[in-house]
Design a protein around this motif. Structure first.
Motif, PDB file in Angstrom:
ATOM      1  N   UNK A  71       0.821  -1.234   0.000  1.00 63.80           N
ATOM      2  CA  UNK A  71       0.000   0.000   0.000  1.00 63.80           C
ATOM      3  C   UNK A  71       0.847   1.273   0.000  1.00 63.80           C
ATOM      4  N   UNK A  72       2.186   1.133   0.038  1.00 63.68           N
ATOM      5  CA  UNK A  72       3.027   2.342   0.034  1.00 63.68           C
ATOM      6  C   UNK A  72       2.788   3.137  -1.247  1.00 63.68           C
ATOM      7  N   UNK A  73       2.761   4.475  -1.126  1.00 64.62           N
ATOM      8  CA  UNK A  73       2.632   5.295  -2.336  1.00 64.62           C
ATOM      9  C   UNK A  73       4.000   5.810  -2.786  1.00 64.62           C
ATOM     10  N   UNK A  74       4.976   5.749  -1.923  1.00 61.38           N
ATOM     11  CA  UNK A  74       6.348   6.119  -2.299  1.00 61.38           C
ATOM     12  C   UNK A  74       7.299   5.533  -1.271  1.00 61.38           C
ATOM     13  N   UNK A  75       8.514   5.288  -1.695  1.00 60.94           N
ATOM     14  CA  UNK A  75       9.554   4.830  -0.771  1.00 60.94           C
ATOM     15  C   UNK A  75      10.898   5.208  -1.363  1.00 60.94           C
ATOM     16  N   UNK A  76      11.868   5.384  -0.498  1.00 62.33           N
ATOM     17  CA  UNK A  76      13.192   5.731  -1.017  1.00 62.33           C
ATOM     18  C   UNK A  76      14.227   5.776   0.084  1.00 62.33           C
ATOM     19  N   UNK A  77      15.438   6.065  -0.329  1.00 58.95           N
ATOM     20  CA  UNK A  77      16.507   6.312   0.644  1.00 58.95           C
ATOM     21  C   UNK A  77      17.469   7.334   0.065  1.00 58.95           C
ATOM     22  N   UNK A  78      18.125   8.033   0.974  1.00 61.01           N
ATOM     23  CA  UNK A  78      19.244   8.892   0.571  1.00 61.01           C
ATOM     24  C   UNK A  78      20.498   8.265   1.155  1.00 61.01           C
ATOM     25  N   UNK A  79      21.448   7.983   0.287  1.00 55.24           N
ATOM     26  CA  UNK A  79      22.707   7.347   0.685  1.00 55.24           C
ATOM     27  C   UNK A  79      23.768   8.432   0.820  1.00 55.24           C
ATOM     28  N   UNK A  80      24.351   8.530   2.031  1.00 55.88           N
ATOM     29  CA  UNK A  80      25.391   9.534   2.256  1.00 55.88           C
ATOM     30  C   UNK A  80      26.745   8.862   2.033  1.00 55.88           C
ATOM     31  N   UNK A  81      27.202   8.879   0.792  1.00 55.43           N
ATOM     32  CA  UNK A  81      28.458   8.223   0.440  1.00 55.43           C
ATOM     33  C   UNK A  81      29.377   9.222  -0.227  1.00 55.43           C
ATOM     34  N   UNK A  82      30.361   8.744  -0.997  1.00 52.40           N
ATOM     35  CA  UNK A  82      31.225   9.667  -1.744  1.00 52.40           C
ATOM     36  C   UNK A  82      30.380  10.652  -2.554  1.00 52.40           C
ATOM     37  N   UNK A  83      29.254  10.182  -3.124  1.00 56.70           N
ATOM     38  CA  UNK A  83      28.233  11.088  -3.650  1.00 56.70           C
ATOM     39  C   UNK A  83      27.001  10.898  -2.775  1.00 56.70           C
ATOM     40  N   UNK A  84      26.202  11.949  -2.668  1.00 56.28           N
ATOM     41  CA  UNK A  84      24.916  11.802  -1.973  1.00 56.28           C
ATOM     42  C   UNK A  84      23.894  11.435  -3.035  1.00 56.28           C
ATOM     43  N   UNK A  85      23.270  10.270  -2.865  1.00 59.90           N
ATOM     44  CA  UNK A  85      22.338   9.782  -3.889  1.00 59.90           C
ATOM     45  C   UNK A  85      20.967   9.506  -3.289  1.00 59.90           C
ATOM     46  N   UNK A  86      19.960   9.790  -4.112  1.00 58.94           N
ATOM     47  CA  UNK A  86      18.580   9.484  -3.742  1.00 58.94           C
ATOM     48  C   UNK A  86      18.099   8.367  -4.657  1.00 58.94           C
ATOM     49  N   UNK A  87      17.513   7.318  -4.076  1.00 58.10           N
ATOM     50  CA  UNK A  87      16.865   6.275  -4.865  1.00 58.10           C
ATOM     51  C   UNK A  87      15.400   6.287  -4.454  1.00 58.10           C
ATOM     52  N   UNK A  88      14.509   6.354  -5.452  1.00 62.40           N
ATOM     53  CA  UNK A  88      13.107   6.650  -5.153  1.00 62.40           C
ATOM     54  C   UNK A  88      12.175   5.851  -6.045  1.00 62.40           C
TER      55      UNK A  88
END
Ligand code: F6P
Length: 322
Positions: A143-160
């Motif tokens: 039932x989720x309408x969105x999910x994601x994470x922000x990875x704080x690594x050598x680059x900051x990345x969002x996966x959504x």
């Protein structure tokens, strides 16, 4: 490269959901800025308390939890919040459209060694009622309408994901914007890479023992190929690798703690990651059932997790069904 807002608009994501995702990811930019300063701000080390899970809270667990709570309260779009760091849900704006669950800083034991950490979030439509209680969050992951994470690594990345595939964005710091760089993340169906905390091997149940033993036998064993092993010790880092180049990640049930179904939390870790993985063509299971179909009975519930490349997850789950 489109910005996050531009890409969500091109996908016809409703304005209020798009605004919420903007608020969450803006806050993650602030968390990233804090992490960049590391030891300079006296933000490392223990907070001196335990969270509801009985784990030592790091100062940054507490700080990032407060930052997200404040940002979501200010947004006016959120009716209730549940966090891995809070015993019970927290009510927010009565006319908010969404419930948001998060793990503010996943893998926080990596902070002190300047290694990968991340923020994981999960969004549901809010029920049509005024006073939100823990029970309102107990809905299956599908039932989720969105999910994601922000990875704080050598680059900051969002996966959504908003249910239209999985996308990856990179923070362009000078502009303060997440820019799209992969609009269709695809996990290869086969893999030669696995991730598990092997130090728990003696505690695993028999099917996981046999599955991993067969991988380790390499090309002369039943799998007839050599496998590589990786373990970041932060689920965000391990899942990011799986989404980037395939693999299988598992944190199984083990009898070290027989009363706990697993280590990872259904609502803050397994569900959002399961949604991202499925939207990228992978699979996500407990040892026997699809994670997104688990009916939660507690906001802090734990589950075994097996996720990643579709064929490999099928094979691992088959060991558990025989
Ligand atoms: O849930 C917290 C977490 O740090 C996950 O991000 C990670 O996958 C796991 O625990 C690491 O566990 P261990 O300390 O057993 O390696």
């Amino acid at each position: 490269m489109p910005t996050l807002a531009e890409h969500l608009n091109s996908q016809n994501v409703p304005d209020r959901l798009s605004a919420l995702l903007g608020d969450i990811t803006d806050c993650c930019q602030d968390i990233a800025a804090l992490l960049r300063h590391g030891p300079m701000n006296d933000i490392l080390g223990l907070a001196g308390a335990e969270n509801v899970q009985g784990e030592d809270q790091k100062k940054l667990d507490v700080i990032s939890n407060d930052m997200l709570k404040d940002a979501l309260a200010k947004s006016g779009l959120v009716k209730g919040i549940a966090s891995e760091e809070e015993e019970h849900c927290v009510g927010s704006s009565k006319d908010g459209d969404f419930l948001v669950l998060f793990d503010p800083l996943d893998g926080s034991s990596n902070i002190d060694i300047n290694s990968l950490v991340g923020t994981i979030f999960s969004v549901y439509a809010a029920p049509d009622k005024d006073n939100i209680a823990d029970a309102d969050f107990l809905r299956p992951g599908h039932e989720q309408v969105a999910a994601g994470y922000v990875l704080y690594g050598p680059s900051v990345m969002l996966t959504l994901t908003t249910g239209q595939g999985t996308q990856m964005y990179m923070l362009e710091q000078s502009r303060g914007e997440f820019l799209l760089f992969d609009d269709k993340v695809q996990i290869p169906v086969d893999t030669k890479e696995f991730a598990i905390n092997a130090s728990n091997q003696r505690h695993w149940a028999a099917p996981m023992q046999t599955y991993i033993a067969d991988l380790l036998k390499g090309e002369t064993g039943p799998r007839e190929k050599n496998f590589n092993m990786r373990w970041v010790a932060a689920m965000v880092g391990d899942v990011h690798r799986v989404l980037s180049r395939g693999g299988i990640f598992t944190y199984p049930w083990d009898k070290k703690n027989p009363n706990k179904a697993g280590k990872l939390r259904l609502m803050y870790e397994a569900n959002p990651m399961g949604f991202l993985v499925e939207q990228a063509g992978g699979k996500a299971f407990t040892d026997t059932i699809r994670i997104l179909d688990v009916a939660p009975d507690n906001i802090h519930q734990r589950v075994p997790v097996i996720l990643g490349s579709a064929h490999e997850v099928d094979i691992c789950v088959a060991y558990h069904k025989t």
